[in-house]
Design a protein around this motif. Sequence first.
Motif, PDB file in Angstrom:
ATOM      1  N   ASP A 198      57.205  60.027  72.654  1.00  0.00           N
ATOM      2  CA  ASP A 198      57.030  58.553  73.045  1.00  0.00           C
ATOM      3  C   ASP A 198      55.796  58.320  74.063  1.00  0.00           C
ATOM      4  O   ASP A 198      56.124  58.518  74.924  1.00  0.00           O
ATOM      5  CB  ASP A 198      58.390  58.085  73.613  1.00  0.00           C
ATOM      6  N   GLY A 199      54.618  58.324  73.372  1.00  0.00           N
ATOM      7  CA  GLY A 199      53.587  58.238  74.218  1.00  0.00           C
ATOM      8  C   GLY A 199      53.335  56.937  75.265  1.00  0.00           C
ATOM      9  O   GLY A 199      52.925  56.998  76.451  1.00  0.00           O
ATOM     10  N   PHE A 200      53.955  55.736  74.731  1.00  0.00           N
ATOM     11  CA  PHE A 200      53.868  54.736  75.602  1.00  0.00           C
ATOM     12  C   PHE A 200      54.628  54.985  76.767  1.00  0.00           C
ATOM     13  O   PHE A 200      54.348  54.494  77.867  1.00  0.00           O
ATOM     14  CB  PHE A 200      54.340  53.547  74.540  1.00  0.00           C
ATOM     15  N   SER A 201      56.049  55.035  76.583  1.00  0.00           N
ATOM     16  CA  SER A 201      56.873  55.270  77.598  1.00  0.00           C
ATOM     17  C   SER A 201      56.350  56.358  78.623  1.00  0.00           C
ATOM     18  O   SER A 201      56.572  56.350  79.818  1.00  0.00           O
ATOM     19  CB  SER A 201      58.423  55.779  77.255  1.00  0.00           C
ATOM     20  N   ALA A 202      55.870  57.547  78.149  1.00  0.00           N
ATOM     21  CA  ALA A 202      55.390  58.657  79.047  1.00  0.00           C
ATOM     22  C   ALA A 202      54.043  57.955  79.680  1.00  0.00           C
ATOM     23  O   ALA A 202      53.983  58.451  81.061  1.00  0.00           O
ATOM     24  CB  ALA A 202      54.902  60.046  78.266  1.00  0.00           C
ATOM     25  N   THR A 239      58.415  64.672  84.325  1.00  0.00           N
ATOM     26  CA  THR A 239      59.422  63.736  83.566  1.00  0.00           C
ATOM     27  C   THR A 239      58.431  62.657  82.416  1.00  0.00           C
ATOM     28  O   THR A 239      58.766  62.859  81.201  1.00  0.00           O
ATOM     29  CB  THR A 239      59.881  62.537  83.977  1.00  0.00           C
ATOM     30  N   ALA A 240      57.279  62.574  82.569  1.00  0.00           N
ATOM     31  CA  ALA A 240      56.269  61.956  81.547  1.00  0.00           C
ATOM     32  C   ALA A 240      56.114  62.875  80.664  1.00  0.00           C
ATOM     33  O   ALA A 240      55.854  62.401  79.359  1.00  0.00           O
ATOM     34  CB  ALA A 240      54.904  61.498  82.283  1.00  0.00           C
ATOM     35  N   ALA A 241      55.742  63.863  80.920  1.00  0.00           N
ATOM     36  CA  ALA A 241      55.306  65.199  80.041  1.00  0.00           C
ATOM     37  C   ALA A 241      56.541  65.231  79.200  1.00  0.00           C
ATOM     38  O   ALA A 241      56.342  65.609  78.091  1.00  0.00           O
ATOM     39  CB  ALA A 241      54.976  66.481  80.803  1.00  0.00           C
ATOM     40  N   ALA A 242      57.757  65.531  79.560  1.00  0.00           N
ATOM     41  CA  ALA A 242      58.880  65.594  78.830  1.00  0.00           C
ATOM     42  C   ALA A 242      59.144  64.491  77.848  1.00  0.00           C
ATOM     43  O   ALA A 242      59.390  64.919  76.723  1.00  0.00           O
ATOM     44  CB  ALA A 242      60.073  65.698  79.656  1.00  0.00           C
ATOM     45  N   ILE A 243      58.990  63.384  78.340  1.00  0.00           N
ATOM     46  CA  ILE A 243      59.024  62.301  77.569  1.00  0.00           C
ATOM     47  C   ILE A 243      57.969  61.878  76.284  1.00  0.00           C
ATOM     48  O   ILE A 243      58.380  61.970  75.262  1.00  0.00           O
ATOM     49  CB  ILE A 243      59.044  60.714  78.326  1.00  0.00           C
ATOM     50  N   LEU A 244      56.851  62.544  76.810  1.00  0.00           N
ATOM     51  CA  LEU A 244      55.629  62.833  75.752  1.00  0.00           C
ATOM     52  C   LEU A 244      55.877  63.659  74.670  1.00  0.00           C
ATOM     53  O   LEU A 244      55.836  63.244  73.385  1.00  0.00           O
ATOM     54  CB  LEU A 244      54.276  63.029  76.315  1.00  0.00           C
ATOM     55  N   VAL A 245      56.569  64.482  74.771  1.00  0.00           N
ATOM     56  CA  VAL A 245      56.648  65.659  73.814  1.00  0.00           C
ATOM     57  C   VAL A 245      58.037  65.462  73.119  1.00  0.00           C
ATOM     58  O   VAL A 245      58.288  66.255  72.007  1.00  0.00           O
ATOM     59  CB  VAL A 245      56.559  67.114  74.456  1.00  0.00           C
TER      60      VAL A 245
END
Length: 151
Positions: A39-43, A25-31
């Motif tokens: 969104d690097g901060f949220s990821a 999920t973090a990777a999906a948010i990042l890209v």
Amino acid sequence: MRPEVRRGDMTRLVARVLLLPTLVTAAAILVKGYAQPGDGFSAGVVASLGVLLQYMAFGEEEASRLLPLPPAGVLCFGGLLLALSIAAVPLLLGQPPLTHYPPPAEEPVHLGTLEIITAVAFDFGIFLLVFGFSVGVMRLISAAHGEEDAG
């Protein structure tokens, strides 16, 4: 007969099961984030929560063995260096800071459906900075808690 379940076994099971989906999920948010670049901060926060869950369920030693992460300072410094480089390089080219490439008129390079633009690298730098800081704080709190228990 009901098998005896030790206290904390369910917490450890849930922590193990949730780690991979949290990181994906973090990777999906990042890209993809809120608006295309990411969104690097949220990821970074989401990935940190997955690691925090491991620290809470297994303790510092076991979590460090399960997730052999580099030192937090290396993550933070690498992220900060990457983000500042992406922000400052346009100044060397006579452009305003944080000018992203390729310009709007040009077609970006694609990796699957992901557009490779400088905004993605900037977001990755922010991700490393936030994730590194969070992991560092977790390690400090965990070490202080361990010293408190030993003393």
